[in-house]
Motif scaffolding. Structure first.
Motif, mmCIF file in Angstrom:
data_model
loop_
_atom_site.group_PDB
_atom_site.id
_atom_site.type_symbol
_atom_site.label_atom_id
_atom_site.label_comp_id
_atom_site.label_asym_id
_atom_site.label_seq_id
_atom_site.Cartn_x
_atom_site.Cartn_y
_atom_site.Cartn_z
ATOM 1 N N GLU A 1 0.822 -1.212 0.000
ATOM 2 C CA GLU A 1 0.000 0.000 0.000
ATOM 3 C C GLU A 1 0.858 1.266 0.000
ATOM 4 O OE1 GLU A 1 -3.368 0.055 -0.273
ATOM 5 O OE2 GLU A 1 -3.249 -2.123 -0.495
ATOM 6 N N PRO A 2 0.291 2.392 -0.459
ATOM 7 C CA PRO A 2 1.027 3.655 -0.457
ATOM 8 C C PRO A 2 1.493 4.019 0.953
ATOM 9 C CG PRO A 2 -1.075 3.900 -1.605
ATOM 10 C CD PRO A 2 -1.073 2.546 -0.981
ATOM 11 N N GLU B 1 2.313 -2.234 -11.533
ATOM 12 C CA GLU B 1 1.623 -0.969 -11.292
ATOM 13 C C GLU B 1 2.295 -0.252 -10.134
ATOM 14 O OE1 GLU B 1 -2.624 -1.305 -10.550
ATOM 15 O OE2 GLU B 1 -2.656 -3.219 -11.608
ATOM 16 N N GLY B 2 2.267 1.065 -10.185
ATOM 17 C CA GLY B 2 2.748 1.861 -9.069
ATOM 18 C C GLY B 2 4.214 2.223 -9.180
ATOM 19 N N GLU B 3 4.701 2.814 -8.078
ATOM 20 C CA GLU B 3 6.104 3.209 -8.045
ATOM 21 C C GLU B 3 6.626 3.159 -6.616
ATOM 22 O OE1 GLU B 3 6.465 7.883 -8.069
ATOM 23 O OE2 GLU B 3 5.155 7.206 -9.701
ATOM 24 N N GLY C 1 4.764 6.030 -3.948
ATOM 25 C CA GLY C 1 3.707 6.567 -4.809
ATOM 26 C C GLY C 1 2.406 6.793 -4.058
ATOM 27 N N THR C 2 1.372 7.133 -4.813
ATOM 28 C CA THR C 2 0.055 7.399 -4.238
ATOM 29 C C THR C 2 -0.911 6.236 -4.463
ATOM 30 O OG1 THR C 2 -0.628 8.517 -6.283
ATOM 31 C CG2 THR C 2 0.305 9.894 -4.529
ATOM 32 N N ALA C 3 -0.458 5.199 -5.126
ATOM 33 C CA ALA C 3 -1.287 4.018 -5.404
ATOM 34 C C ALA C 3 -0.566 2.773 -4.898
ATOM 35 C CB ALA C 3 -1.547 3.898 -6.902
ATOM 36 N N THR C 4 -1.310 1.697 -4.784
ATOM 37 C CA THR C 4 -0.720 0.414 -4.408
ATOM 38 C C THR C 4 0.298 0.004 -5.458
ATOM 39 O OG1 THR C 4 -2.746 -0.246 -3.278
ATOM 40 C CG2 THR C 4 -1.241 -2.015 -3.922
ATOM 41 N N ILE C 5 1.466 -0.440 -5.006
ATOM 42 C CA ILE C 5 2.447 -0.979 -5.946
ATOM 43 C C ILE C 5 2.188 -2.482 -6.047
ATOM 44 C CG2 ILE C 5 4.294 -1.263 -4.221
ATOM 45 C CD1 ILE C 5 6.277 -0.480 -6.488
ATOM 46 N N ARG C 6 2.081 -2.970 -7.277
ATOM 47 C CA ARG C 6 1.831 -4.385 -7.538
ATOM 48 C C ARG C 6 2.975 -4.902 -8.392
ATOM 49 N NH1 ARG C 6 -3.212 -1.946 -7.342
ATOM 50 N NH2 ARG C 6 -4.662 -3.019 -5.950
ATOM 51 N N PHE C 7 3.499 -6.064 -7.991
ATOM 52 C CA PHE C 7 4.654 -6.588 -8.706
ATOM 53 C C PHE C 7 4.705 -8.103 -8.618
ATOM 54 C CE2 PHE C 7 5.758 -5.400 -4.431
ATOM 55 C CZ PHE C 7 6.704 -6.292 -3.957
#
Length: 124
Positions: A48-49, A69-71, A103-109
């Motif tokens: 989570e952010p 997704e995300g950073e 980041g401001t969004a969930t990072i998914r990897f």
């Protein structure tokens, strides 16, 4: 048991769990679960952010992150790498690592561990 048929999964249908490093993990493919004849394991992870995973090491296992997704910023043995959607990061076996979601969004990897991940070889 050796798997000889195709396997198809949907990540959203896999039950998640919180890993020792405090990331949300879905174990997608692991030779011990499906009997898949492969040396690595594949997991989908989320953070989570504003959260960071806990520093940890995988003994005798390298890991690859593929950012979907995300950073965030990954730290590997004290070196920082900014990661964004589409980036790939190789983490050598035994390196201390953690990921900070900046980041401001969930990072998914995706996490590919070779040889396959094992709880007894992870030090948090």
């Amino acid at each position: 048991m050796t798997q000889s048929a195709m396997i198809k999964k949907t990540i959203a249908d896999i039950t998640p769990f919180t890993a020792g490093d405090d990331t949300l993990i879905r174990e997608v493919l692991h030779p011990k679960n499906e009997g898949v004849p492969m040396a690595y394991s594949l997991a989908h992870a989320e953070l989570e952010p504003g959260k960071a995973s806990l520093p940890h090491r995988l003994l005798d296992r390298s890991e690859v992150y593929i950012i979907l997704e995300g950073e965030g910023t990954a730290y590997v043995d004290g070196q920082a790498a900014v990661l964004r959607t589409g980036d790939v990061l190789f983490i050598p076996a035994g390196a201390e690592q953690y990921l900070d979601n900046t980041g401001t969004a969930t990072i998914r990897f995706l996490c590919i561990v070779d040889p396959a991940w094992s709880k007894d070889t992870e030090i948090v």
